[in-house]
Design an enzyme around this catalytic site. Structure first.
Site, short mmCIF file in Angstrom:
data_model
loop_
_atom_site.label_atom_id
_atom_site.label_comp_id
_atom_site.label_asym_id
_atom_site.label_seq_id
_atom_site.Cartn_x
_atom_site.Cartn_y
_atom_site.Cartn_z
N CYS A 110 0.81 -1.22 0.00
CA CYS A 110 0.00 0.00 0.00
C CYS A 110 0.84 1.27 0.00
O CYS A 110 0.34 2.35 -0.30
CB CYS A 110 -0.93 0.00 1.20
SG CYS A 110 -1.96 -1.47 1.28
N HIS A 244 -3.59 6.73 3.14
CA HIS A 244 -4.05 5.44 2.61
C HIS A 244 -5.37 5.07 3.27
O HIS A 244 -5.52 5.14 4.50
CB HIS A 244 -2.98 4.38 2.90
CG HIS A 244 -3.43 3.01 2.56
ND1 HIS A 244 -4.04 2.71 1.36
CD2 HIS A 244 -3.38 1.84 3.25
CE1 HIS A 244 -4.35 1.43 1.33
NE2 HIS A 244 -3.96 0.88 2.46
N ASN A 274 -10.32 -0.48 0.46
CA ASN A 274 -8.86 -0.39 0.46
C ASN A 274 -8.34 -0.79 -0.94
O ASN A 274 -8.50 -1.93 -1.36
CB ASN A 274 -8.32 -1.35 1.53
CG ASN A 274 -6.81 -1.31 1.65
OD1 ASN A 274 -6.11 -0.83 0.77
ND2 ASN A 274 -6.30 -1.82 2.76
#
Ligand code: ACO
Length: 324
Positions: A110, A244, A274
């Site tokens: 990520c 994020h 996500n």
């Protein structure tokens, strides 16, 4: 010499899967997912490939930047894995665009977009490039285990891109890694070599959610103040935080520790879930296109993910490029 962001782009699959739809195929509910994560629905590829999403995001970013593919000096693709292990996603994007520059994937989970910016900073500092394309693209729906309700409901698919040119708008950037396989792991395919004993496991994402949660909150609370200090920027001078999007509760917990007002946080987790390395460039593109970013505004970016990796940066939004 660092860089400035000349343009942004993004692409999402057409199919949006709601929590209620998930509850029809597994033992879950909208109430559980919404209250634990803030997610209501997520984009999931039906037919779109990672390459198609990446190309669409790249073309938008190039158009937004007023740059043609032939001007690109480097393509960096943060991704866990593209459609093929080789050729890399970056090479397929290069082919699709008709660009002629070096192209490479990088995997920092990520945190990939922040890691790509770090590498781009080095290329600009070396005087090696004038135009760099970063395209983050992920198809998490292919990597999660759809028998594991505690992880498959969290993720979505998409792509986000930025075109960089020479400038002085990157005010600070730091990346970290704390190598550990335990909290978040996807095993590589084990192959069929008759002489080897493969791990034999399945190649799906496995996660200790609570451990990742604690790591994530700690990373944001540690890295954003460090990045601000490196940039010589006070928390009060930050106009927008682009973090994020892993879990709304992570963002809320981090917000309490940082003390920066909630209205400065860009949040799109409700409709995206996500998206791994795509979260930060997608937020950037959404804010750019909706006119929420004004020249000179200060952005703080932060991501955390598998590895475990983290990245944080402070940027000025679109100062004047030094060679335009
Ligand atoms: N629906 C209903 N119940 C569920 C679901 C679901 N989808 N998933 C788990 N449950 C149940 C569990 O079975 C458990 O039941 P039990 O108490 O009877 O055993 C209960 O809910 C609580 O489960 P927990 O795992 O303890 O739930 P938690 O509150 O920790 O929330 C979550 C889980 C949302 C995953 C949270 O830990 C989290 O967000 N962690 C961070 C994840 C993250 O940030 N990932 C980012 C990195 S990803 C990357 O880098 C690729």
């Amino acid at each position: 010499m660092s860089f400035t962001i000349l343009g942004t782009g993004s692409a999402l699959p057409a199919q949006q899967v709601t929590n209620d739809q998930l509850s029809q195929i597994m033992d879950t509910s909208h109430a559980w997912i919404h209250s634990r994560t803030g997610i209501d629905s997520r984009p999931i590829c039906r037919q779109e490939t990672v390459t198609q999403l990446a190309l669409e995001a790249a073309r938008q970013a190039l158009e937004n930047a007023g740059v043609v593919p032939g001007e690109l000096d480097y393509i960096l693709c943060p991704t866990l894995v593209g459609d093929t292990i080789t050729p890399s996603l970056a090479c397929l994007v290069q082919e699709g665009l008709g660009a002629g520059c070096p192209a490479v994937d990088l995997n920092a989970a990520c945190s990939g977009f922040l890691y790509a910016m770090d590498l781009a900073r080095g290329l600009f500092a070396a005087g090696q490039v004038r135009r760099v394309l970063i395209v983050a693209a992920e198809k998490m729906s292919r990597l999660v285990d759809w028998r594991d309700r505690s992880t498959c409901v969290l993720f979505g698919d998409g792509a986000g891109a930025a075109v960089l040119g020479p400038g002085e708008d990157l005010l600070s950037l730091l990346v970290t890694a704390q190598g550990t396989s335990s909290p978040l792991r996807i095993a590589a395919p084990s192959g069929n070599c008759p002489y080897s004993q493969g791990e034999g496991g399945e190649s799906y994402l496995a996660m200790n959610g609570q451990e990742v949660y604690r790591f994530a909150v700690g990373a944001i609370a540690r890295d954003i103040p460090r990045a601000l200090e490196l940039a010589g920027v006070t928390p009060g001078q930050v106009d927008h935080l682009l973090l994020h999007q892993a879990n709304l509760r992570i963002l809320e917990a981090a917000q309490k520790k940082l003390g920066i007002p909630l209205e400065k946080y860009a949040v799109n987790i409700a409709t995206h879930g996500n998206l791994s390395a795509v979260s930060v460039p997608l937020l950037l593109d959404e804010m750019n296109r909706s006119g929420r970013l004004r020249p000179g505004e200060i952005l703080a970016l932060c991501a955390f993910g598998g590895g475990l990796t983290t990245g944080a940066a402070v940027l000025r939004w679109r100062g004047t490029p030094t060679d335009k």
